[in-house]
Design an enzyme around this catalytic site. Structure first.
Site, short mmCIF file in Angstrom:
data_model
loop_
_atom_site.label_atom_id
_atom_site.label_comp_id
_atom_site.label_asym_id
_atom_site.label_seq_id
_atom_site.Cartn_x
_atom_site.Cartn_y
_atom_site.Cartn_z
N LYS A 77 49.40 48.47 22.94
CA LYS A 77 49.29 47.83 22.17
C LYS A 77 48.75 49.12 21.16
CE LYS A 77 48.74 43.66 23.36
NZ LYS A 77 47.43 42.06 24.17
N LYS A 97 38.30 44.55 24.26
CA LYS A 97 38.35 43.85 25.69
C LYS A 97 37.73 42.80 26.36
CE LYS A 97 39.82 47.87 28.04
NZ LYS A 97 41.44 47.79 28.71
N LYS A 124 35.45 46.80 34.13
CA LYS A 124 36.15 47.11 32.56
C LYS A 124 34.96 48.15 32.52
CE LYS A 124 38.61 43.29 31.71
NZ LYS A 124 40.64 43.32 31.22
#
Ligand code: BZD
Length: 833
Positions: free
Chosen positions: A682, A567, A573
């Site tokens: 996903k 990502k 994150k």
């Protein structure tokens, strides 16, 4: 369709209707024809690139016929349309998707094999269309796929950047950015040189009386930049519906250059003007979750918004309906605040150009727009200096002030004793310099505001937009949890898994109704099925291992546990948490005797993602990952037990290889910072499990798949504020295991002590804003649980199947139905031909 064609042409059209290929023989003929005519080459020198081009042109022909019919029917039926305005569409490759959507991939495979090509090699020739940064842009692409697949009359509007997101190279462990020039051959776009819009910038505003003696504003002077439309067909899956994505490209209004200036000898300034105009659509801003307030960015926004609205209004006016019917014909969704000027532009068109009263115009505007918020991070909330807006868009600033005036007047009436609320909700921030708050404008100008996962939608209502809930009531705010298209992220990325599922469920219907996956739960004890399931995962890991070998030179063992975090690189994150955890694992292994080591589970830690070019700390994180990789991967004590891989240039087509190959993936943002996340969906849809925090859509994924099928850790969103406060004002002790990791880095084990010192200081000395130390212990412990669970492969496969079976909710089709129902009020328009 037929009835919409005028009499004399209708007969000729019926006699000579073009039809697309159906068999592999016909396909081959088309490929050869395109090589020899469209590409003007001979089959003697048809290399893979030419075969890709010709195959794309053959499939493009297929799409065009459906596209034309879809557009004709939508125009003829004049039903309500959705317009999705997004500065980013992260489409990835188009050919594979087109083949699968029209259902002719096997046909093409046979045809290409006959011509001496492997279909994977041909598909691999295509350059990704990378007109986006990350989740926000990819969400727009998934939504287009769902809108077409569900037969909704919908258009996307965006910018045709000459350069998409940069390509990332890793040189000596550092990120280097290379421009992504992707347009040298792009068969998927159609220039519409006849569809242009003049977009005005700068100038001044004058008030003049109209025929009724009323004073109206006239915006004059300044400069004109021309927007040229480029259309991209968006095929639906298993339906002839093919929607349109319209991307605007900028060019100078004098054409190539201004001939008058040229003739008068002022050649240079005419070229300069041309270049200035073309700059507008030149490059995608590579920041995700950061707004830096650059003038060119604001120009991009207005250019795209003005062209799109002109186009939408032009289409509406053809129907000769009354203006009040506008919101019954048109729904416009704002993908974040980037297109917020559309609100002001529509109000301007209605009052200044069409002569409507303010109140009626405003009712039309708010009835038309919906706004999706994607972040609560303060640095990502868009604000523009009033002076800049004044200079670039003088009339728009006046209208913004008027919108604000009427809004604040009504707030004042509602809360007569509360002065502070006016300051807090004002569209104009009374700072130095004054700023236009785009999110406030977007809320005031829309009838619905939505967040992208439940926690996030709750957070916006209780924090950044709290006052607006008081003002408008809770109904203006809603949640639409994000989703992903199962066509690309299961069927295309993981064909073997898709086929296995289809064989068990009896058809491919689950690709259009993902909730049908739940029937797989009946098979979790089926031995043969579990075996096939595990074999497919293994084969996908072998494919990724091969790719890793080719691109990094490192051998990884496909039987090891593949642990993936791909990502954008961002402190929130927390890739730094992951790499600190990897170092901790390395130190633990090093401290073991060889006999103890033998008992350990081998692991491959895979990272990928781009850092914004100006984000220094993110670049240091990439550097540390690579530095750790070069030490660990060459340590003979460690061997296969731990490998650390950084995959260069993570993008959509690479995600299609990576997602099916993960055993566990990391979604470990500080609680309350990741609005939703979509890669989490996903990975699970492809049979991988998740280690994650209670953040964004992880929470809903947990609710769906069950707590036993996900690994959660870390502090909760509700505790973050207090922890941060304690770091700053109390005593801040670092987790002892993390302290050891820091010592090792500072010893120089991974080189560049100096480079990594800022990452350590962020935790130790600067308040650990992202709670890396607070969550470290629970993160490490949870990874131990992951190892233990993975040792029991039988059970692991059961978890994997169960999780997939429960992922139906996360289809972007479900999202689109929720938007259609709750925000847009539109119906599908299926084609019956
Ligand atoms: O949007 C992302 C969020 O961070 C994710 O949590 C969420 O899942 C997705 C989709 O809703 N936001 C972005 O990707 N944002 C940007 O890329 C961006 C780009 C330009 C300016 C600001 C943000």
């Amino acid at each position: 369709v037929e009835a919409s064609i005028p009499e004399p042409q209708r007969e000729a059209w019926k006699r000579s209707q073009t039809s697309a290929f159906k068999s592999s023989d016909e396909f081959e003929k088309e490929v050869v024809r395109h090589v020899e005519t469209s590409l003007a080459r001979s089959m003697f020198n048809c290399d893979e690139k030419a075969a890709y081009s010709a195959t794309s042109l053959a499939f493009r022909d297929h799409l065009i016929l459906d596209w034309n019919k879809t557009q004709q029917r939508q125009t003829y039926r004049d039903s309500k349309r959705v317009y999705y305005l997004s500065l980013e569409f992260l489409m990835g490759r188009a050919l594979d998707n087109a083949m699968l959507n029209v259902g002719l991939k096997d046909t093409a495979k046979a045809g290409l094999a006959d011509l001496g090509f492997r279909i994977e090699d041909i598909i691999g020739q295509e350059h990704d269309a990378a007109l986006g940064n990350g989740g926000l842009g990819r969400l727009a692409a998934c939504f287009l796929d769902s809108l077409a697949s569900l037969d909704f009359p919908a258009w996307g509007y965006g910018l045709r950047y000459r350069y998409g997101i940069f390509k990332q190279e890793i040189i000596d462990g550092y990120q280097v950015e290379v421009p992504d020039y992707w347009l040298d051959f792009n068969p998927w776009e159609f220039p519409r040189h006849d569809v242009t819009v003049d977009v005005q910038f700068f100038g001044s505003v004058k008030k003049v009386p109209n025929e009724q003696g009323k004073s109206v504003a006239v915006w004059e002077g300044g400069e004109i930049v021309v927007a040229v439309a480029y259309d991209v067909p968006i095929p639906g899956y298993d339906t002839p519906t093919t929607n349109n994505l319209r991307l605007w490209s900028s060019k100078a209004s004098g054409g190539e250059f201004d001939f008058q200036k040229f003739n008068s000898g002022d050649y240079e300034s005419s070229v300069a003007e041309q270049q200035r105009a073309e700059t507008i659509s030149n490059v995608l801003y590579p920041n995700d979750n950061l707004e830096r307030g650059k003038e060119l960015r604001l120009k991009q926004q207005y250019f795209w918004v003005a062209a799109s609205l002109y186009d939408i209004v032009r289409r509406f006016k053809k129907s000769k309906r009354a203006w009040r019917e506008f919101p019954e014909q048109v729904a416009i969704q704002l993908n974040d605040t980037h297109p917020t000027l559309a609100i002001v532009e529509l109000q301007r068109i209605l009052i200044d150009i069409e002569g409507l009263d303010w109140d009626l115009a405003w009712e039309i505007v708010t009835g038309t727009f919906g706004y999706t918020n994607h972040t609560v991070l303060p640095e990502a909330l868009e604000k523009w200096p009033v002076g800049l807006v004044q200079h670039l868009l003088p009339r728009h600033l006046q209208i913004i002030y008027d919108i604000n005036l009427f809004f604040l007047q009504s707030v004042e009436k509602q809360f007569p004793d509360d002065r502070d609320i006016l300051t807090r909700v004002s569209i104009i921030e009374e700072s130095q310099p004054k700023m236009v708050r785009m999110a406030h404008l977007a809320i005031v100008g829309s009838h619905k505001v939505n967040g992208v996962a439940e926690l996030h939608s709750d957070l916006i209502k209780t924090t950044i937009f709290k006052d607006f809930v008081e003002i408008y009531g809770p109904d203006r705010f809603t949640n639409v949890t994000n989703g992903i298209t199962p066509r690309r992220w299961l069927h295309q990325a993981n064909p073997r898994l898709s086929e296995l599922i289809a064989s068990k469920l009896g058809s491919h219907e689950f690709l259009k109704d993902l909730s049908q996956l739940n029937k797989l739960e009946l098979l979790v004890q089926d031995k043969e099925f579990k075996k096939e399931w595990a074999e497919i995962k293994f084969a996908n890991k072998v494919r990724l291992a091969k790719y890793i070998k080719e691109t990094t030179g490192v051998n990884v063992n496909p039987s090891a546990l593949f642990d993936v975090q791909v990502k954008r690189i961002h402190e929130y994150k927390r890739q730094q948490l992951n790499i600190f955890g990897v170092i901790h694992r390395y130190l633990t292994l090093k401290a073991m005797t060889p006999a103890e080591r033998k008992k350990q589970l081998p692991r491959v830690s895979i990272f990928g993602g781009k850092a914004a070019p100006g984000y220094w700390m993110a670049k240091q994180i990439i550097h540390l990952i690579n530095a750790v990789g070069s030490v660990v991967n060459n340590d003979e004590d460690i061997g296969d037990l731990l490998k650390v891989i950084f995959l260069e240039d993570y993008n959509v087509s690479k995600a299609e290889i990576i997602c099916p190959a993960s055993d566990i993936s990391e979604h470990i943002s500080t609680a309350g910072t990741e609005a939703s996340g979509t890669s989490n969906m996903k990975f699970v849809l492809n049979g991988g499990l998740i280690i994650g925090t209670c953040d964004g859509a992880n929470i809903e994924i947990t609710r769906e798949v069950g707590e036993n099928n996900i690994f959660l850790f870390g502090n909760l969103a509700e505790d973050v504020e207090d922890l941060r406060h304690a770091h700053t004002y109390g005593s801040h002790t670092i987790d002892p295991d993390l302290a050891k990791v820091f010592e090792e880095i500072q010893k120089g084990t991974f080189g560049s002590v100096h480079d990594f010192s800022a990452m350590i200081a962020a935790v130790k000395d600067h308040g650990d804003y992202y709670l890396v130390s607070d969550d470290f212990h629970s993160y490490i412990e949870t990874h131990t649980l992951v190892d233990e669970a993975y040792r029991n492969q039988e059970e692991w496969v059961v978890k994997s199947i169960t999780a997939v079976a429960r992922m139906g909710f996360f289809s972007s089709d479900r999202c689109i139905y929720e938007y259609a129902d709750g925000i847009w009020n539109v119906e599908p328009l299926p084609r019956r031909d």
